[in-house]
Design a protein around this motif. Structure first.
Motif, PDB file in Angstrom:
ATOM      1  N   PRO A 118     -18.896  51.518   8.972  1.00  0.00           N
ATOM      2  CA  PRO A 118     -20.296  51.792   9.322  1.00  0.00           C
ATOM      3  C   PRO A 118     -21.061  50.541   9.729  1.00  0.00           C
ATOM      4  O   PRO A 118     -22.135  50.649  10.326  1.00  0.00           O
ATOM      5  CB  PRO A 118     -20.879  52.400   8.046  1.00  0.00           C
ATOM      6  N   LEU A 119     -20.538  49.375   9.437  1.00  0.00           N
ATOM      7  CA  LEU A 119     -21.239  48.151   9.794  1.00  0.00           C
ATOM      8  C   LEU A 119     -20.868  47.678  11.194  1.00  0.00           C
ATOM      9  O   LEU A 119     -21.469  46.747  11.707  1.00  0.00           O
ATOM     10  CB  LEU A 119     -20.887  47.054   8.797  1.00  0.00           C
ATOM     11  N   LYS A 141     -10.219  40.602   2.290  1.00  0.00           N
ATOM     12  CA  LYS A 141     -11.488  40.470   1.569  1.00  0.00           C
ATOM     13  C   LYS A 141     -12.571  39.852   2.444  1.00  0.00           C
ATOM     14  O   LYS A 141     -13.753  40.010   2.167  1.00  0.00           O
ATOM     15  CB  LYS A 141     -11.268  39.585   0.345  1.00  0.00           C
ATOM     16  N   ARG A 198     -14.521  40.680  -5.950  1.00  0.00           N
ATOM     17  CA  ARG A 198     -15.048  40.662  -4.592  1.00  0.00           C
ATOM     18  C   ARG A 198     -16.035  39.528  -4.361  1.00  0.00           C
ATOM     19  O   ARG A 198     -16.347  39.212  -3.222  1.00  0.00           O
ATOM     20  CB  ARG A 198     -15.755  41.996  -4.289  1.00  0.00           C
ATOM     21  N   ILE A 256     -24.199  39.589   1.072  1.00  0.00           N
ATOM     22  CA  ILE A 256     -24.242  41.045   0.926  1.00  0.00           C
ATOM     23  C   ILE A 256     -22.804  41.529   0.901  1.00  0.00           C
ATOM     24  O   ILE A 256     -22.006  41.165   1.764  1.00  0.00           O
ATOM     25  CB  ILE A 256     -25.018  41.697   2.077  1.00  0.00           C
ATOM     26  N   LEU A 293     -13.239  40.718   5.405  1.00  0.00           N
ATOM     27  CA  LEU A 293     -13.815  41.734   6.284  1.00  0.00           C
ATOM     28  C   LEU A 293     -15.016  42.381   5.597  1.00  0.00           C
ATOM     29  O   LEU A 293     -14.973  42.624   4.396  1.00  0.00           O
ATOM     30  CB  LEU A 293     -12.776  42.804   6.586  1.00  0.00           C
ATOM     31  N   PRO A 294     -16.070  42.679   6.352  1.00  0.00           N
ATOM     32  CA  PRO A 294     -17.244  43.271   5.715  1.00  0.00           C
ATOM     33  C   PRO A 294     -16.918  44.602   5.035  1.00  0.00           C
ATOM     34  O   PRO A 294     -17.436  44.887   3.968  1.00  0.00           O
ATOM     35  CB  PRO A 294     -18.231  43.468   6.860  1.00  0.00           C
ATOM     36  N   CYS A 295     -16.064  45.393   5.648  1.00  0.00           N
ATOM     37  CA  CYS A 295     -15.756  46.683   5.052  1.00  0.00           C
ATOM     38  C   CYS A 295     -14.539  46.606   4.136  1.00  0.00           C
ATOM     39  O   CYS A 295     -14.048  47.644   3.688  1.00  0.00           O
ATOM     40  CB  CYS A 295     -15.507  47.724   6.125  1.00  0.00           C
ATOM     41  N   GLY A 296     -14.055  45.425   3.900  1.00  0.00           N
ATOM     42  CA  GLY A 296     -12.891  45.296   3.042  1.00  0.00           C
ATOM     43  C   GLY A 296     -11.749  46.133   3.572  1.00  0.00           C
ATOM     44  O   GLY A 296     -11.466  46.132   4.763  1.00  0.00           O
ATOM     45  N   TYR A 316     -20.245  44.868   0.719  1.00  0.00           N
ATOM     46  CA  TYR A 316     -20.217  46.306   0.932  1.00  0.00           C
ATOM     47  C   TYR A 316     -19.032  46.925   0.200  1.00  0.00           C
ATOM     48  O   TYR A 316     -18.035  46.255  -0.055  1.00  0.00           O
ATOM     49  CB  TYR A 316     -20.131  46.612   2.428  1.00  0.00           C
ATOM     50  N   TYR A 317     -19.154  48.177  -0.073  1.00  0.00           N
ATOM     51  CA  TYR A 317     -18.072  48.944  -0.703  1.00  0.00           C
ATOM     52  C   TYR A 317     -17.612  48.315  -2.014  1.00  0.00           C
ATOM     53  O   TYR A 317     -16.435  48.297  -2.326  1.00  0.00           O
ATOM     54  CB  TYR A 317     -16.873  49.085   0.248  1.00  0.00           C
ATOM     55  N   ALA A 371     -15.211  55.108  11.298  1.00  0.00           N
ATOM     56  CA  ALA A 371     -15.297  53.704  11.687  1.00  0.00           C
ATOM     57  C   ALA A 371     -15.986  52.962  10.552  1.00  0.00           C
ATOM     58  O   ALA A 371     -16.622  53.577   9.699  1.00  0.00           O
ATOM     59  CB  ALA A 371     -16.103  53.570  12.960  1.00  0.00           C
ATOM     60  N   LYS A 410     -11.840  49.406   2.865  1.00  0.00           N
ATOM     61  CA  LYS A 410     -12.355  50.700   2.415  1.00  0.00           C
ATOM     62  C   LYS A 410     -12.707  51.619   3.575  1.00  0.00           C
ATOM     63  O   LYS A 410     -12.685  52.833   3.421  1.00  0.00           O
ATOM     64  CB  LYS A 410     -13.604  50.486   1.545  1.00  0.00           C
ATOM     65  N   ALA A 411     -13.063  51.081   4.720  1.00  0.00           N
ATOM     66  CA  ALA A 411     -13.504  51.937   5.812  1.00  0.00           C
ATOM     67  C   ALA A 411     -13.118  51.294   7.134  1.00  0.00           C
ATOM     68  O   ALA A 411     -12.881  50.092   7.206  1.00  0.00           O
ATOM     69  CB  ALA A 411     -15.017  52.136   5.742  1.00  0.00           C
ATOM     70  N   ARG A 470     -24.612  37.718   5.435  1.00  0.00           N
ATOM     71  CA  ARG A 470     -24.610  39.169   5.463  1.00  0.00           C
ATOM     72  C   ARG A 470     -23.210  39.657   5.803  1.00  0.00           C
ATOM     73  O   ARG A 470     -22.443  40.021   4.927  1.00  0.00           O
ATOM     74  CB  ARG A 470     -25.630  39.678   6.472  1.00  0.00           C
ATOM     75  N   LEU A 471     -22.837  39.595   7.073  1.00  0.00           N
ATOM     76  CA  LEU A 471     -21.507  40.063   7.454  1.00  0.00           C
ATOM     77  C   LEU A 471     -20.473  38.944   7.418  1.00  0.00           C
ATOM     78  O   LEU A 471     -19.309  39.160   7.151  1.00  0.00           O
ATOM     79  CB  LEU A 471     -21.553  40.670   8.859  1.00  0.00           C
ATOM     80  N   ARG A 528     -22.775  53.623   4.454  1.00  0.00           N
ATOM     81  CA  ARG A 528     -22.900  54.782   5.325  1.00  0.00           C
ATOM     82  C   ARG A 528     -24.260  55.446   5.159  1.00  0.00           C
ATOM     83  O   ARG A 528     -24.838  55.904   6.131  1.00  0.00           O
ATOM     84  CB  ARG A 528     -21.766  55.757   4.972  1.00  0.00           C
TER      85      ARG A 528
END
Lengths: 560, 581
Positions: free
Chosen positions: B274-275, B192, A314, A278, B194-197, A280-281, B272, B199-200, B68-69, A243
């Motif tokens: 953020p990614l 796991k 992770r 990469i 998912l890029p945001c796991g 995240y979180y 949302a 968490k968001a 990356r994603l 964020r």
């Protein structure tokens, strides 16, 4: 009163009724004995053969030889004397003529060498003699030569060459004396450039428990990841706060420029594959403590051990191969927990802000809070300085791969390894210890497999396993022979083959099949067959024996 | 700071701006949740997460290794096994088409995996075997039970959904595990990826204790190459993670007809991911919009043609701050006005979906049986063809000569039959047929089978439970009531863009029937020991008498006197008279 019927037995004596009975009894005895003989000679082997497990032949004797393996390592050392080092009389006594030729060539090239040793000089020396993997060339230069600075006694180049300032020779010395005088120096050079006793012992540490191992070389060997045919190197950028930070790293370029040259150099040892991701979180497992004195968050050294586990969940396993993974994590702390510093045991900040975990990988904390002001609108785009990061990771990678720090004796100068990050002789050091480690591991695997198979008799040994085992044994033997002959490249090659074959044999699933069908169950199943068969045989045998005894007793009584 | 310049850390500590690296914008992530109140009174929630990456995994010269994603574990799998398209789904429960209509992405009960390999792969079976093992590791599922005995190569039913028109079905592998049980341990690795796991973004709603307390749960991963843009100049890889749940809120909330995000997922939304470039919630308000109220109210409405139907949706855009209101939290609440909600959907009147299929086993005893597959075409006046695919394990030996297809009590000859007979212990039966369904009709496909006897090690644990036979698959282009949207646009909602629409007049539907549970003759498993004991006893008895015969000494007994003589002797003894001889 009693008559015998069913007579097959024809006696030459005219048979009376008593004789007939005797003959009939005799026939019964013979039949019982014959049946017992058939059961013992044919039945039991047949049963044994049809119910036994298939066990291919294994070279047990050769394996037990491996158990008490005597390693003998030899290094080719070429000592070249430059002009002016030896007196003409001494030169004459040299048994080999080509040594003189060498000397001549060196003489030609020496004027090119500058006053201080440089890479070019080293290269030109390297060109002179194309030294093979594992060998060492020592050039002895006169004491007064201005090639090396005053206080430098030995100069070790990037390749497999070293310049050695000769100790003063008396012109009256015979060649033998000269050489023995030189011996100590050359030995020092070799233990720096190829292997020392400590390295080898450390490489064998898994197999041999020795008190002689110094703490440091033990730590080195424990830090280095185990020998394996391949490694996966994974760089992960951990961004716990997408964020506020949008991070960019040019990992592709950085790997290409920093890591790949080293890996290319290490190609003879193993296959390496590099990837990056990469995440995240991802949060660290411990909460960093805020330190008012430096107005920063700190991680103390003893809390670092708790950092890795939650992160590792992770990271994701490497799906596509079973090689060991080396993880290098770059952690960018979120804006509420920055800056974050790692402190060592003496409460000082670690200058690199990184740490590593033996045989697992390294973690570096990268603070970005100074790169933007409070007015920046999140998410802030941040490009990561990869040179700084890769410098740390490269150092950690060298540690993991077991490129050990050498502690040269005083008076030694080591040329810096250059762009590849690894000098030829450093690679040789690694190859030496890797081959020894491979041989040790493979022979341990093979001997323990042989022991296991020997102990548990009902494991099926298929032909392919026997083949793997014997190929492992032959590779091991040739690896040992090559080490003895000083052919490092071949030794490594054979030791790798040995380790592959031994692991394949050890982990073959077919070894597990009949493990849980033990002998007592087998006997339990066949008891309904055995009991009714054996009881009459045993009884009639007992009866025959007792009758024979009785008859003998009767005869004795009669003769008395 | 408006300029939004990227910052770079110089080694001397100064800040500087520098251009982005080229790779930065090559992947993007979208998330979406569709909520649809179903006719039966249940709530259907469908999550879709899409990662698009502008890269080619199958490049020869350069290995893709920097992620990356896109999840690294899946990327490595794609490049290692030269996978061109991969679809995997894990489903708990059975989708009731008659009550719930069509799902956005259908899936059969249990696990389903189908993969198109690239046509450079030489050893497809080997790759497939290894791939299933790797996937079972990634998803914590028993996909390693997929082997040649349950793998088929459908010739027509499973066409690639992505780019490229591969037709050589040698590179396709399809397998289902109808017995697979899906639970938390499968959801965690899925999240796991998912890029945001968790968490968001929308994925915070994915709490396993709620998701598995539902009538239907299905999670899937679809990977395929797609067009990067409308002109299709460049190829991109799409990873679509979908999760579909049907909540039975009616019974769990004591008959009250209202639901909220909190009630369903025990969470509300605060941000949302953020990614994500887009993060939206769609609520289907097509049915009776005046009967219920949705809180908070959104001015955004969207219309989409999906599955042959024009639907209206309220849209909540999570990337905009005003969606979350003052409380910074979004909890969608739907309440029926008055008690009208109670009798709108009684749950009694069934839907009549245009295409529907069911299947059952008929027959008695443990020797033979008959599989009935019934396909309904509920279209009032249009006939259309369907592709029926059946994969039956080898231990049900199909008698293909008994195959009959009848519609409206008349023989209906399939225009295409692809039948691959089973080989015992090597491959299953594969039956594919193209059947023309007359309008408003019921078509029944029957085939008889005989149950095979298995070897005693081939029985599964608990064999008396029965053996599962995977769902049959009915794929069809169903005539659409409204014109389908054929043009490709980037901002189409995800749920309507999964299956490419080729023509306006029809849409693609895949219907899975129930899996079958067939009882096989099951032996007593102590049998081998009994057999050994019995044989040994017989041998021992035979041997014993033979042994006796050979070793015993035989003597002739004095023939005993007949009974009358003995009686006479007895009397004589009493009388003192000499005895008879």
């Amino acid at each position: 009163m009693i008559k015998c019927t069913n007579l097959f037995f024809i006696s030459h004596v005219s048979p009376g009724p008593c004789c007939l009975l005797q003959a009939e009894k005799q026939r019964g005895r013979y039949a019982a004995l014959a049946i017992a003989a058939v059961v013992i000679v044919v039945g039991i082997p047949l049963w044994w053969k049809t119910t036994e497990t298939y066990r291919a032949w294994l070279p047990f004797s050769e394996i037990s030889e491996l158990d008490s393996l005597q390693l003998q390592l030899s290094v080719d050392i070429e000592v070249v004397f430059s002009r002016g080092t030896l007196t003409p009389e001494q030169q004459k006594k040299f048994p080999l003529s080509h040594v003189n030729e060498k000397e001549h060539q060196v003489d030609v090239s020496i004027p090119e060498l500058l006053t201080s040793p440089s890479t070019e000089a080293d290269l030109s020396l390297h060109m002179l003699s194309e030294s093979s993997c594992g060998s060492v060339v020592v050039y002895v230069i006169p004491e007064t030569a201005a090639l090396l600075p005053e206080d430098v006694k030995v100069y070790v180049g990037q390749r497999r060459t070293a310049l050695l300032r000769s100790p003063p020779f008396k012109s009256s010395w015979s060649l033998k004396e000269v050489l023995s005088n030189l011996d100590v120096k050359v030995e020092q050079v070799v233990s720096t450039m190829s292997f020392s006793h400590q390295d080898i012992v450390a490489a064998l540490s898994n197999r041999v428990r020795m008190a002689k191992v110094t703490k440091e070389s033990m730590a080195d060997s424990m830090r280095a990841i185990k020998s394996s045919p391949g490694y996966e190197i994974t760089f992960s950028l951990l961004n716990p706060d997408p964020r506020s930070h949008s991070l960019h790293w040019d990992i592709e370029g950085a790997v290409q420029s920093c890591i790949q040259p080293l890996l290319n150099k290490l190609a003879p040892i193993a296959n390496f594959s590099v990837d990056s991701q990469i995440l995240y979180y991802v949060v660290l497992g411990v909460n960093p403590r805020f330190d008012n004195s430096v107005s920063a968050y700190t991680l103390s050294a003893d809390s670092l051990s708790h950092v890795i586990n939650p992160v590792e969940a992770r990271l994701g396993s490497n799906a596509a191969s079973s090689n060991p993974v080396l993880n290098f994590l770059l952690y960018v702390p979120d804006s509420h927990h920055s800056p974050l510093f790692i402190r060592d045991h003496s409460k000082r900040e670690v200058p690199s802000n990184a740490f590593h975990s033996p045989r697992w990988g390294g973690i570096m904390v990268y603070n970005v809070n100074e790169m933007y002001g409070p007015e920046a609108e999140p998410p802030v785009d941040i490009n990561i300085n990869m040179a700084k990061v890769m410098g740390v990771f490269l150092a950690q990678l060298r540690l993991m791969l077991g490129v050990q720090h050498t502690h040269p004796p005083t008076g030694f100068v080591l040329q810096s390894p250059g762009s590849a990050g690894l000098a030829d002789w450093e690679l040789d050091r690694l190859l030496w210890s890797r081959s020894v480690e491979n041989i040790a591991t493979a022979s341990t695997t093979i001997t323990s497999l042989a022991q296991l198979l020997d102990q548990i008799g009902n494991i099926v040994i298929n032909d392919n396993i026997a083949q793997q085992v014997s190929s492992a044994v032959t590779s091991l033997q040739s690896a040992v022979a090559e080490l003895e002959a000083g052919n490092l490249a071949f030794a490594l090659q054979y030791s790798r083959e040995a380790i592959l074959a031994s692991e394949r044999a050890f982990f073959d699933p077919s070894l597990l099949h009949l493990l849980y069908f033990p002998d007592d169950q087998k006997f339990a199943i066949y008891i309904p067959l055995f009991l009714p068969m054996c009881v009459p045989i045993v009884l009639s045998l007992l009866k025959i024996v007792s009758e024979a005894k009785k008859r003998r007793a009767d005869k004795q009584a009669k003769s008395d | 700071l408006d300029s939004r310049l990227p910052l770079v850390d110089r080694s001397d500590g100064t800040k500087d701006s520098e251009s982005f690296t080229a790779a930065a914008a090559r992947d993007q992530f979208q998330e979406e949740l569709v909520i649809r109140p179903l006719h039966s009174g249940d709530i259907y929630a469908s999550f879709q997460f899409r990662t698009l990456w502008d890269i080619d995994f199958l490049q020869e010269r350069q290995k893709v290794s920097h992620y990356r994603l896109f999840p690294k574990s899946l990327g490595q799998v794609l490049s290692k096994f030269s996978v061109r398209e991969l679809h995997i789904s894990f489903t708990q429960g059975f989708w009731r088409t008659m009550q719930w209509g069509q799902p956005f992405i259908p899936s059969p009960p249990g696990a389903e995996l189908w993969v198109w390999f690239h046509d450079t792969v030489s050893d497809v079976d080997g790759n497939w075997k290894e791939l299933t093992n790797v996937l079972s590791g990634i998803f914590c599922a028993s996909l390693n039970f997929i082997d040649l005995t349950n793998t088929v190569q459908p010739s027509a039913s499973f066409k690639p959904l992505g780019l490229g028109n591969a037709t050589d079905h040698r590179f396709l592998r399809y397998a289902t595990l109808p017995r697979e049980i899906v639970c938390t341990e499968n959801l965690t690795p899925w999240k796991k990826l998912l890029p945001c796991g968790s968490k968001a973004g929308l994925s915070v709603l994915l709490k396993s204790e709620k998701l598995f307390h539902s009538s239907f749960h299905s999670q899937a991963v679809h990977i395929r190459p797609v067009c990067q843009d409308e002109q299709c100049t460049s190829k991109a890889w799409e990873l679509r993670q979908t999760l579909n749940v049907v909540f039975d809120l009616y019974t769990s909330s004591q008959g009250k007809k209202e639901w909220s995000l909190f009630k369903m997922f025990s969470r509300t939304l605060t941000e949302a991911c953020p990614l994500a470039t887009s993060s939206k919630i769609y609520v289907d308000i097509t049915d009776n919009p005046e009967l219920f109220e949705l809180n908070p109210v959104t001015p955004l409405l969207s219309q989409a043609v999906v599955l042959g139907d024009r639907r209206t949706y309220s849209v909540f855009d999570l990337t905009r701050a005003e969606t979350f209101g003052q409380l910074c939290s979004l909890n969608l609440l739907l309440r029926w006005k008055g008690d009208s909600g109670m009798n709108v959907f009684d749950g009694c009147d069934m839907l009549r979906p245009l295409l529907h299929a069911e299947r059952y086993v008929a027959g008695f005893g443990l020797q033979t049986g008959e599989i009935h597959t019934v396909i309904y075409n509920n279209h009032p006046y249009r006939a259309f063809p369907v592709l029926l695919m059946d994969s039956v394990p080898w231990y049900l030996q199909l008698y293909i000569h008994t195959l009959t297809v009848t519609s409206k009590s008349r023989d209906n000859k399939p225009s295409y039959i692809h039948y691959q007979p089973a080989k015992d212990r090597h491959r299953p039966h594969l039956l594919e047929m193209l059947i023309q369904l007359p309008p408003h009709s019921m078509t029944e496909v029957t085939v008889q089978f005989e149950r095979a006897l298995l070897k005693w090690t081939e029985y599964t644990p608990d064999p008396n439970h029965g053996f599962y036979v995977g769902s049959s698959v009915v794929s069809a282009l169903v005539p659409s009531m409204v014109a389908m949207n054929t043009n490709f646009t980037q901002d189409q909602p995800l749920f309507s863009s999964f299956v490419p629409v080729k023509e306006e007049s029809s849409y693609f539907v895949r219907v899975y029937t129930e899996p079958l549970l067939v009882n096989l003759p099951t032996p007593d498993f102590s049998m081998p020991y009994n057999v050994i004991c019995l044989t040994c006893t017989v041998v021992a008895v035979g041997y014993g008498s033979f042994y006796n015969l050979l070793t015993r000494t035989f003597q002739v007994d004095e023939p005993s006197l007949p009974l009358e003589k003995r009686l006479a002797n007895l009397i004589r003894r009493i009388r003192g008279v000499p005895l008879l001889a």
